[in-house]
Design a protein around this motif. Structure first.
Motif, PDB file in Angstrom:
ATOM      1  N   ALA A 248      -3.999  15.440  -4.786  1.00 44.69           N
ATOM      2  CA  ALA A 248      -5.423  15.657  -4.534  1.00 44.69           C
ATOM      3  C   ALA A 248      -5.675  15.297  -3.148  1.00 44.69           C
ATOM      4  O   ALA A 248      -5.389  14.420  -2.651  1.00 44.69           O
ATOM      5  CB  ALA A 248      -6.594  15.057  -5.261  1.00 44.69           C
TER       6      ALA A 248
ATOM      7  N   ASN B 221       0.996  -1.151   0.073  1.00 48.86           N
ATOM      8  CA  ASN B 221       0.118   0.083  -0.223  1.00 48.86           C
ATOM      9  C   ASN B 221       0.885   1.363   0.053  1.00 48.86           C
ATOM     10  O   ASN B 221       2.093   1.208   0.162  1.00 48.86           O
ATOM     11  CB  ASN B 221      -1.038  -0.136   1.028  1.00 48.86           C
ATOM     12  CG  ASN B 221      -0.215  -0.092   2.378  1.00 48.86           C
ATOM     13  OD1 ASN B 221       0.762   0.480   2.736  1.00 48.86           O
ATOM     14  ND2 ASN B 221      -0.430  -1.182   3.160  1.00 48.86           N
TER      15      ASN B 221
ATOM     16  N   THR C 114       1.268   3.573   2.309  1.00 52.61           N
ATOM     17  CA  THR C 114       1.785   4.021   3.306  1.00 52.61           C
ATOM     18  C   THR C 114       3.191   3.277   3.803  1.00 52.61           C
ATOM     19  O   THR C 114       4.108   3.886   4.127  1.00 52.61           O
ATOM     20  CB  THR C 114       0.582   3.944   4.479  1.00 52.61           C
ATOM     21  OG1 THR C 114      -0.293   4.455   4.477  1.00 52.61           O
ATOM     22  CG2 THR C 114       1.387   4.104   5.903  1.00 52.61           C
TER      23      THR C 114
ATOM     24  N   ASP D 151       1.852  12.419  -3.632  1.00 53.86           N
ATOM     25  CA  ASP D 151       0.780  11.242  -3.453  1.00 53.86           C
ATOM     26  C   ASP D 151      -0.298  11.571  -4.196  1.00 53.86           C
ATOM     27  O   ASP D 151      -1.220  12.551  -4.095  1.00 53.86           O
ATOM     28  CB  ASP D 151       0.339  11.575  -1.985  1.00 53.86           C
ATOM     29  CG  ASP D 151      -0.643  10.854  -1.514  1.00 53.86           C
ATOM     30  OD1 ASP D 151      -1.214   9.816  -2.388  1.00 53.86           O
ATOM     31  OD2 ASP D 151      -1.121  10.824  -0.246  1.00 53.86           O
TER      32      ASP D 151
ATOM     33  N   VAL E 209      -2.496   8.890  -4.428  1.00 51.06           N
ATOM     34  CA  VAL E 209      -3.444   8.034  -4.225  1.00 51.06           C
ATOM     35  C   VAL E 209      -5.005   8.295  -4.378  1.00 51.06           C
ATOM     36  O   VAL E 209      -5.830   7.627  -4.955  1.00 51.06           O
ATOM     37  CB  VAL E 209      -3.404   7.603  -2.433  1.00 51.06           C
ATOM     38  CG1 VAL E 209      -4.395   6.644  -2.158  1.00 51.06           C
ATOM     39  CG2 VAL E 209      -2.181   6.895  -2.187  1.00 51.06           C
ATOM     40  N   HIS E 210      -5.324   9.711  -3.975  1.00 46.55           N
ATOM     41  CA  HIS E 210      -6.598  10.144  -4.279  1.00 46.55           C
ATOM     42  C   HIS E 210      -6.708  10.595  -5.890  1.00 46.55           C
ATOM     43  O   HIS E 210      -7.917  10.259  -6.327  1.00 46.55           O
ATOM     44  CB  HIS E 210      -7.009  11.185  -3.315  1.00 46.55           C
ATOM     45  CG  HIS E 210      -8.223  11.643  -3.465  1.00 46.55           C
ATOM     46  ND1 HIS E 210      -9.496  11.095  -3.039  1.00 46.55           N
ATOM     47  CD2 HIS E 210      -9.093  12.878  -3.767  1.00 46.55           C
ATOM     48  CE1 HIS E 210     -10.723  11.541  -3.141  1.00 46.55           C
ATOM     49  NE2 HIS E 210     -10.367  12.795  -3.730  1.00 46.55           N
TER      50      HIS E 210
ATOM     51  N   TYR F 181      -6.455  -0.101  -4.854  1.00 47.57           N
ATOM     52  CA  TYR F 181      -7.983  -0.310  -4.297  1.00 47.57           C
ATOM     53  C   TYR F 181      -8.769   1.028  -4.227  1.00 47.57           C
ATOM     54  O   TYR F 181      -9.812   0.943  -4.062  1.00 47.57           O
ATOM     55  CB  TYR F 181      -7.791  -0.844  -2.882  1.00 47.57           C
ATOM     56  CG  TYR F 181      -7.352  -0.028  -1.856  1.00 47.57           C
ATOM     57  CD1 TYR F 181      -6.070   0.285  -1.465  1.00 47.57           C
ATOM     58  CD2 TYR F 181      -8.164   0.729  -1.214  1.00 47.57           C
ATOM     59  CE1 TYR F 181      -5.907   1.266  -0.389  1.00 47.57           C
ATOM     60  CE2 TYR F 181      -7.771   1.603   0.082  1.00 47.57           C
ATOM     61  CZ  TYR F 181      -6.517   1.900   0.191  1.00 47.57           C
ATOM     62  OH  TYR F 181      -6.310   2.735   1.049  1.00 47.57           O
TER      63      TYR F 181
ATOM     64  N   SER G 189      -2.764   3.811  -4.854  1.00 45.68           N
ATOM     65  CA  SER G 189      -3.093   2.470  -4.389  1.00 45.68           C
ATOM     66  C   SER G 189      -4.120   1.987  -5.365  1.00 45.68           C
ATOM     67  O   SER G 189      -5.074   2.893  -5.451  1.00 45.68           O
ATOM     68  CB  SER G 189      -3.526   2.730  -2.969  1.00 45.68           C
ATOM     69  OG  SER G 189      -2.305   3.117  -2.169  1.00 45.68           O
TER      70      SER G 189
ATOM     71  N   ALA H 220      -0.226   9.989   5.733  1.00 48.07           N
ATOM     72  CA  ALA H 220       0.968   8.935   5.054  1.00 48.07           C
ATOM     73  C   ALA H 220       2.023   9.655   4.067  1.00 48.07           C
ATOM     74  O   ALA H 220       2.936   9.340   3.643  1.00 48.07           O
ATOM     75  CB  ALA H 220       0.320   7.873   4.166  1.00 48.07           C
TER      76      ALA H 220
HETATM   77  C1  LIG Z   1      -4.609  10.609  -0.338  1.00 49.85           C
HETATM   78  C2  LIG Z   1      -4.199   9.532   0.139  1.00 49.85           C
HETATM   79  N1  LIG Z   1      -2.831   9.224   0.735  1.00 49.85           N
HETATM   80  C3  LIG Z   1      -2.389   7.989   1.050  1.00 49.85           C
HETATM   81  C4  LIG Z   1      -3.339   7.035   1.428  1.00 49.85           C
HETATM   82  C5  LIG Z   1      -2.874   5.894   2.312  1.00 49.85           C
HETATM   83  O1  LIG Z   1      -2.904   4.875   1.344  1.00 49.85           O
HETATM   84  P1  LIG Z   1      -2.751   3.511   1.720  1.00 49.85           P
HETATM   85  O2  LIG Z   1      -4.091   2.817   2.520  1.00 49.85           O
HETATM   86  O3  LIG Z   1      -2.404   2.786   0.358  1.00 49.85           O
HETATM   87  O4  LIG Z   1      -1.633   3.280   2.647  1.00 49.85           O
HETATM   88  C6  LIG Z   1      -4.877   7.339   1.325  1.00 49.85           C
HETATM   89  C7  LIG Z   1      -5.785   6.385   1.809  1.00 49.85           C
HETATM   90  O5  LIG Z   1      -6.840   6.722   2.179  1.00 49.85           O
HETATM   91  C8  LIG Z   1      -5.183   8.603   0.706  1.00 49.85           C
HETATM   92  O6  LIG Z   1      -6.337   8.777   0.473  1.00 49.85           O
END
Ligand SMILES: Cc1ncc(COP(=O)(O)O)c(C=O)c1O
Length: 410
Positions: free
Chosen positions: A171, A91, A93, A198, A200-201, A223, A221, A122
């Motif tokens: 974001a 993931n 993090t 980052d 992820v979003h 998921y 990520s 994270a």
């Molecule tokens: C913007 C953002 N960064 C980082 C993370 C952490 O991601 P992960 O669950 O893959 O560690 C999230 C998880 O919700 C997130 O929304």
């Protein structure tokens, strides 16, 4: 007339997702999306196929070696990177702690690291902890609480020729703000610093091009974009090579595998490729997978914006609702409070109305401190992703209006 790529209808799209139900408006996508059948089938098929560990001479090993390579190519196509620069991991993090450790080995006590208060924790804490170990200084770029914007100037103010790294979000997972990553990266590069973005979003909401963003490292990520629970960091392979990650002696000495710990989840990586293929097939555009991905996300971004406008207009009209931020460039993720409710109570009542949303800080820890909401339990977060509908958005608005009126005693 220009021919815009068309997405399937709501019903057609939702039919792919066995986890969706007409009874629940799943407006919790920022915490993780439901998974389409194509991904479930790919994981199932992988588990039914003879697979062994990677690097062996026999057929079952060749299958898993190929699965890993296919996952790297898929992620590279998704974000515009190169497969040799795709580091796979459990993931974001875990990967970010790992990269913070590896990058911190190149820092000294005189160096400075920049993080932002807009970020998920994270992309803050791993850098703070790594800097603390080295004795390096951490400087925080502050977003504007009034607008929810993180200006380029706010980051430039904390840059210096000692800055080694700027960690920032593409974001916000809480209020959707999309900072001008390109301009911030250019400023960081002008000071000789690297950027760790980052994504992820953002990756689930807009077309992504890591080079156009100027991101030296880009984390995501799967998921969050309809794939299984795994993550990835994408970098220029030339940037990975000089780093010295903590690794086992027999583990690879070159390439992205050097940053990957232990045996990978092959079946999930088969799912990652399937998720990217599925996203690429959302419109009837032709071309290679990268081109089709860009067409899908261009169409998705427009669709999500229409729903975002509907949600913001609906919530803003309710007495007692306070929206957090109003950034110009944002994803379809909204945080708000409702007078008379803690977020925990409101999310429980909304669940009774068939609406699934999150309440709390959503790990946007610094952001909730800045909004002075940390002590009162954070905010309610509704996030709209590709399978949500106008009817679901209206269901949330109606339920909030009803509950807010109840709290006012009407
Ligand atoms: C913007 C953002 N960064 C980082 C993370 C952490 O991601 P992960 O669950 O893959 O560690 C999230 C998880 O919700 C997130 O929304």
């Amino acid at each position: 007339m220009l021919n815009h790529p068309q997405l399937p209808s709501d019903d057609e799209l939702r039919a792919h997702f066995p986890g969706l139900s007409p009874d629940i408006a799943a407006l919790d996508g920022a915490a993780g999306t439901q998974v389409p059948l194509a991904v479930i089938d790919a994981i199932d098929a992988a588990l039914r196929t003879a697979m062994a560990n990677v690097g062996g001479a026999f057929a079952a090993s060749r299958v898993s070696t190929e699965v890993v390579a296919d996952a790297r190519s898929a992620i590279a196509d998704l974000v515009g990177g190169r497969p040799e620069g795709v580091v796979l991991g459990p993931n974001m993090t875990t990967l970010t702690f790992h990269f913070a450790d590896a990058l911190a080995r190149t820092w000294g006590p005189e160096d400075e690291i920049v993080v932002t208060s807009l970020d998920h924790d994270a992309n803050i804490r791993p850098w703070l902890l790594a800097a603390e170990r080295i004795g390096a200084t951490v400087r925080m770029a502050e977003f504007d609480v009034e607008t929810g914007e993180l200006s380029v100037g706010a980051v430039v103010r904390v840059l210096s020729d000692r800055t080694r790294l700027v960690a920032l979000t593409a974001a916000s997972n809480a209020i959707g703000t999309r900072p001008d990553v390109r301009a911030i990266s250019d400023a960081a590069h002008a000071f000789g610093a690297l950027t760790y973005v980052d994504g992820v979003h953002a990756t689930a909401h807009v077309p992504t091009d890591v080079s156009a963003l100027g991101a030296d490292f880009y984390a995501c990520s799967s998921y969050k974009f309809c794939g299984p629970h795994t993550g990835a960091v994408i970098a220029d392979p030339g940037l990975l090579e000089p780093l010295r990650p903590a690794k086992l002696i027999p583990a690879p000495d070159h390439g992205p595998g050097r940053f990957e710990r232990g045996t990978p989840p092959f079946e999930l990586l088969a799912g990652v490729r399937a998720a990217v293929d599925w996203l690429a097939g959302l419109t009837d555009t032709s071309g290679d997978r990268r081109a089709r991905i860009l067409a899908s996300f261009t169409a998705l971004e427009a669709r999500l914006h229409t729903l975002l406008d509907r949600l913001v207009t609906g919530l803003a009209a309710i007495d007692g609702v306070a929206l957090l931020g109003r950034a110009n460039r944002r994803t379809s993720t909204v945080s708000f409070t409702v007078a008379g409710y803690t977020p925990a109570d409101l999310t429980a009542d909304l669940a009774d109305h068939g609406v699934a949303v999150w309440g709390g800080d959503n790990y946007a820890y610094e952001l909730m401190q800045r909004f002075r909401l940390a002590e009162t339990g954070g905010a309610i977060r509704a996030s709209i992703v590709l399978y949500n509908t106008a009817e679901e958005v209206d269901r949330l608005i109606d339920a909030v209006a009803h509950l807010a009126a109840q709290a006012r005693g009407n």
